[in-house]
Design a protein around this motif. Structure first.
Motif, mmCIF file in Angstrom:
data_model
loop_
_atom_site.group_PDB
_atom_site.id
_atom_site.type_symbol
_atom_site.label_atom_id
_atom_site.label_comp_id
_atom_site.label_asym_id
_atom_site.label_seq_id
_atom_site.Cartn_x
_atom_site.Cartn_y
_atom_site.Cartn_z
ATOM 1 N N MET A 89 2.100 9.019 1.481
ATOM 2 C CA MET A 89 1.111 7.988 1.176
ATOM 3 C C MET A 89 1.941 7.463 -0.188
ATOM 4 O O MET A 89 2.384 8.217 -1.161
ATOM 5 N N PHE A 90 1.718 6.067 -0.184
ATOM 6 C CA PHE A 90 2.370 5.216 -1.510
ATOM 7 C C PHE A 90 1.059 4.769 -2.103
ATOM 8 O O PHE A 90 0.385 4.046 -1.289
ATOM 9 N N ARG A 91 1.333 4.416 -3.421
ATOM 10 C CA ARG A 91 0.237 3.654 -4.091
ATOM 11 C C ARG A 91 1.045 2.567 -4.964
ATOM 12 O O ARG A 91 2.114 2.906 -5.702
ATOM 13 N N PHE A 92 0.549 1.306 -4.916
ATOM 14 C CA PHE A 92 1.299 0.050 -5.526
ATOM 15 C C PHE A 92 0.361 -0.615 -6.177
ATOM 16 O O PHE A 92 -0.912 -0.735 -5.573
ATOM 17 N N PRO A 93 0.390 -1.168 -7.507
ATOM 18 C CA PRO A 93 -0.278 -2.023 -8.043
ATOM 19 C C PRO A 93 -0.457 -3.316 -7.184
ATOM 20 O O PRO A 93 0.311 -3.626 -6.349
ATOM 21 N N ARG A 94 -1.729 -3.872 -7.091
ATOM 22 C CA ARG A 94 -1.853 -5.129 -6.220
ATOM 23 C C ARG A 94 -0.913 -6.275 -6.616
ATOM 24 O O ARG A 94 -0.537 -7.151 -5.757
ATOM 25 N N ARG A 95 -0.507 -6.416 -7.844
ATOM 26 C CA ARG A 95 0.244 -7.270 -8.052
ATOM 27 C C ARG A 95 1.726 -7.309 -7.660
ATOM 28 O O ARG A 95 2.565 -8.312 -7.421
ATOM 29 N N VAL A 96 1.856 -6.150 -7.117
ATOM 30 C CA VAL A 96 3.138 -5.667 -6.592
ATOM 31 C C VAL A 96 3.312 -5.930 -5.108
ATOM 32 O O VAL A 96 4.065 -6.384 -4.356
ATOM 33 N N LEU A 97 2.159 -5.435 -4.348
ATOM 34 C CA LEU A 97 1.908 -5.464 -2.895
ATOM 35 C C LEU A 97 0.498 -5.847 -2.573
ATOM 36 O O LEU A 97 -0.436 -5.077 -3.086
ATOM 37 N N ASP A 98 0.206 -7.052 -2.107
ATOM 38 C CA ASP A 98 -1.424 -7.453 -1.847
ATOM 39 C C ASP A 98 -1.828 -6.665 -0.622
ATOM 40 O O ASP A 98 -0.864 -6.497 0.318
ATOM 41 N N LEU A 99 -3.104 -6.581 -0.565
ATOM 42 C CA LEU A 99 -3.814 -5.934 0.562
ATOM 43 C C LEU A 99 -3.355 -6.610 2.067
ATOM 44 O O LEU A 99 -3.327 -5.972 2.842
ATOM 45 N N ALA A 100 -3.451 -7.989 2.036
ATOM 46 C CA ALA A 100 -3.181 -8.783 3.199
ATOM 47 C C ALA A 100 -2.065 -8.456 3.745
ATOM 48 O O ALA A 100 -1.837 -8.152 4.887
ATOM 49 N N THR A 101 -0.993 -8.357 2.895
ATOM 50 C CA THR A 101 0.376 -8.351 3.307
ATOM 51 C C THR A 101 0.516 -6.784 4.026
ATOM 52 O O THR A 101 1.087 -6.611 5.141
ATOM 53 N N ALA A 102 0.188 -5.792 3.126
ATOM 54 C CA ALA A 102 0.279 -4.535 3.729
ATOM 55 C C ALA A 102 -0.925 -4.137 4.938
ATOM 56 O O ALA A 102 -0.024 -3.621 5.814
ATOM 57 N N LYS A 103 -1.786 -4.730 5.171
ATOM 58 C CA LYS A 103 -2.417 -4.564 6.545
ATOM 59 C C LYS A 103 -1.849 -5.309 7.687
ATOM 60 O O LYS A 103 -2.105 -5.029 8.475
ATOM 61 N N SER A 104 -1.120 -6.396 7.197
ATOM 62 C CA SER A 104 -0.464 -7.046 8.450
ATOM 63 C C SER A 104 0.519 -6.228 9.094
ATOM 64 O O SER A 104 0.825 -6.191 10.235
ATOM 65 N N TYR A 105 0.980 -5.309 8.262
ATOM 66 C CA TYR A 105 2.229 -4.244 8.648
ATOM 67 C C TYR A 105 1.737 -2.940 9.067
ATOM 68 O O TYR A 105 1.954 -2.329 10.027
ATOM 69 N N CYS A 106 0.823 -2.386 8.384
ATOM 70 C CA CYS A 106 0.116 -0.951 8.448
ATOM 71 C C CYS A 106 -1.142 -1.331 8.966
ATOM 72 O O CYS A 106 -2.153 -1.394 8.107
#
Length: 117
Positions: A1-18
Motif C-alpha cells: 500500500m502506498f500513500r501519495f498527496p493528491r498534488r503528486v498523483l491525482d485519483l483519476a489517473t490512479a484509478k485508470s491504472y489501478c
C-alpha cells in the motif's frame, strides 16, 4: 500500500491504472492510496515482516511520485490478466519507457555483431 498527496498523483489517473482486486486506488482526505495484492499459490504468509522486499518497493513509490507510471501500467496489466476489465474499452496510456520497440535486433550466433531486421 502506498500513500501519495493528491498534488503528486491525482485519483483519476490512479484509478485508470489501478482498477481491479489486485490493484486499487482510493482517496482519503488529501491523499490517494494505492493498494496492491498478490496471491501466493503456496498460501498465506502471515509471518512475513517485510524484510527482503520492503527495500525493493521503496524506489517504486519514489518513481510513481515523480510521475513515472510504468509500475502502475504493470499493475493495470495484472488487472487485464484477471479479466477484470470487461466494461472498459481502452486502457490507460502506455507510459514512456514501455512502448513497443519498432526495430528489433538479431544477434549473430558467431559474432558480437547485430543487424536490424
Amino acid at each position: 500500500m502506498f500513500r501519495f498527496p493528491r498534488r503528486v498523483l491525482d485519483l483519476a489517473t490512479a484509478k485508470s491504472y489501478c482498477c481491479c482486486g489486485s490493484a486499487s486506488a482510493k482517496s482519503k482526505g488529501d491523499f490517494v492510496i494505492l493498494d496492491f495484492l498478490s496471491d501466493d499459490e503456496e498460501g498465506d504468509r502471515w509471518d512475513d515482516d517485510g524484510s527482503g522486499w520492503l527495500s525493493a518497493v521503496i524506489p517504486l513509490r519514489a518513481e510513481i511520485a515523480a510521475g513515472d507510471h510504468r509500475a502502475l501500467y504493470i499493475a493495470w496489466m495484472g488487472c487485464v490478466q484477471e479479466l477484470a476489465l470487461e466494461n472498459r474499452k481502452l486502457g490507460p496510456p502506455v507510459p514512456p519507457g514501455l512502448e513497443r520497440r519498432r526495430r528489433h535486433r538479431r544477434h549473430s550466433p558467431t559474432s558480437c555483431e547485430s543487424t536490424s531486421i
